[in-house]
Design a protein around this motif. Structure first.
Motif, mmCIF file in Angstrom:
data_model
loop_
_atom_site.group_PDB
_atom_site.id
_atom_site.type_symbol
_atom_site.label_atom_id
_atom_site.label_comp_id
_atom_site.label_asym_id
_atom_site.label_seq_id
_atom_site.Cartn_x
_atom_site.Cartn_y
_atom_site.Cartn_z
ATOM 1 N N UNK A 5 -9.071 -0.955 -8.461
ATOM 2 C CA UNK A 5 -8.350 -1.112 -9.717
ATOM 3 C C UNK A 5 -8.665 0.072 -10.635
ATOM 4 N N UNK A 6 -7.623 0.763 -11.099
ATOM 5 C CA UNK A 6 -7.792 1.922 -11.976
ATOM 6 C C UNK A 6 -7.610 1.563 -13.443
ATOM 7 N N UNK A 7 -6.813 0.569 -13.700
ATOM 8 C CA UNK A 7 -6.548 0.074 -15.051
ATOM 9 C C UNK A 7 -6.038 -1.353 -14.884
ATOM 10 N N UNK A 8 -5.806 -2.013 -15.983
ATOM 11 C CA UNK A 8 -5.391 -3.416 -15.928
ATOM 12 C C UNK A 8 -4.137 -3.631 -15.095
ATOM 13 N N UNK A 9 -3.229 -2.657 -15.111
ATOM 14 C CA UNK A 9 -1.927 -2.856 -14.467
ATOM 15 C C UNK A 9 -1.671 -1.964 -13.260
ATOM 16 N N UNK A 10 -2.736 -1.332 -12.725
ATOM 17 C CA UNK A 10 -2.548 -0.498 -11.535
ATOM 18 C C UNK A 10 -3.813 -0.456 -10.682
ATOM 19 N N UNK A 11 -3.573 -0.460 -9.373
ATOM 20 C CA UNK A 11 -4.638 -0.280 -8.381
ATOM 21 C C UNK A 11 -4.118 0.666 -7.315
ATOM 22 N N UNK A 12 -5.051 1.206 -6.532
ATOM 23 C CA UNK A 12 -4.691 2.069 -5.409
ATOM 24 C C UNK A 12 -5.403 1.556 -4.167
ATOM 25 N N UNK A 13 -4.869 1.947 -3.005
ATOM 26 C CA UNK A 13 -5.502 1.575 -1.744
ATOM 27 C C UNK A 13 -5.030 2.517 -0.657
ATOM 28 N N UNK A 14 -5.641 2.346 0.516
ATOM 29 C CA UNK A 14 -5.224 3.100 1.684
ATOM 30 C C UNK A 14 -3.962 2.528 2.284
ATOM 31 N N UNK A 15 -3.597 3.071 3.422
ATOM 32 C CA UNK A 15 -2.346 2.714 4.085
ATOM 33 C C UNK A 15 -2.139 1.205 4.189
ATOM 34 N N UNK A 16 -0.982 0.767 3.773
ATOM 35 C CA UNK A 16 -0.580 -0.626 3.926
ATOM 36 C C UNK A 16 0.273 -0.768 5.179
ATOM 37 N N UNK A 17 0.181 -1.919 5.782
ATOM 38 C CA UNK A 17 1.038 -2.284 6.899
ATOM 39 C C UNK A 17 1.974 -3.391 6.430
ATOM 40 N N UNK A 18 3.124 -3.547 7.055
ATOM 41 C CA UNK A 18 4.008 -4.638 6.650
ATOM 42 C C UNK A 18 3.288 -5.987 6.630
ATOM 43 N N UNK A 19 2.381 -6.213 7.571
ATOM 44 C CA UNK A 19 1.648 -7.483 7.630
ATOM 45 C C UNK A 19 0.711 -7.687 6.437
ATOM 46 N N UNK A 20 0.361 -6.603 5.726
ATOM 47 C CA UNK A 20 -0.503 -6.700 4.539
ATOM 48 C C UNK A 20 0.258 -7.186 3.314
#
Length: 114
Positions: A5-20
């Motif tokens: 989480x970078x701020x209240x309304x945004x987060x980042x992550x690594x590669x997502x898969x459709x199943x995620x």
């Protein structure tokens, strides 16, 4: 998959898969920003598959790629700000590891003077 989480309304992550995506939707994320260029890695799902699954779950997804090893351009940061400002929150941005998405967010906020 680990969200940062970078701020209240945004987060980042690594590669997502459709199943995620069902779990991401269940956590309340409304908008996804894909910062990973197509065909960057063999482990990467097809963008069309991610987009179809996101739409099926009622999420909006944007494609805003940034090549690895390059700094984000002013145009890319401006495009991110335009997407972020109009996006339904919260937003989850992703790339291979989450680092580029974090750089883009930080640069976009700096461009706005935040």
């Amino acid at each position: 998959m680990s969200l940062k989480k970078l701020a209240e309304d945004i987060a980042v992550c690594g590669q997502l898969l459709p199943a995620d995506l069902p779990a991401i939707a269940a956590e309340g994320y409304k908008t996804l920003i894909n910062n990973r260029p197509d065909n960057e890695g063999a482990d990467q799902p097809a963008r069309a598959d991610l987009e179809a699954k996101a739409r099926e779950l009622g999420m909006t997804i944007h494609y805003l790629p940034m090549a690895t090893g390059t700094p984000p351009s002013v145009e890319l940061l401006q495009a991110f700000n335009a997407i972020f400002e109009s996006a339904e929150k919260p937003v989850l941005a992703f790339c291979r590891t989450g680092n580029r998405s974090g750089q883009i967010y930080s640069g976009a906020m700096a461009l706005k003077g935040h």
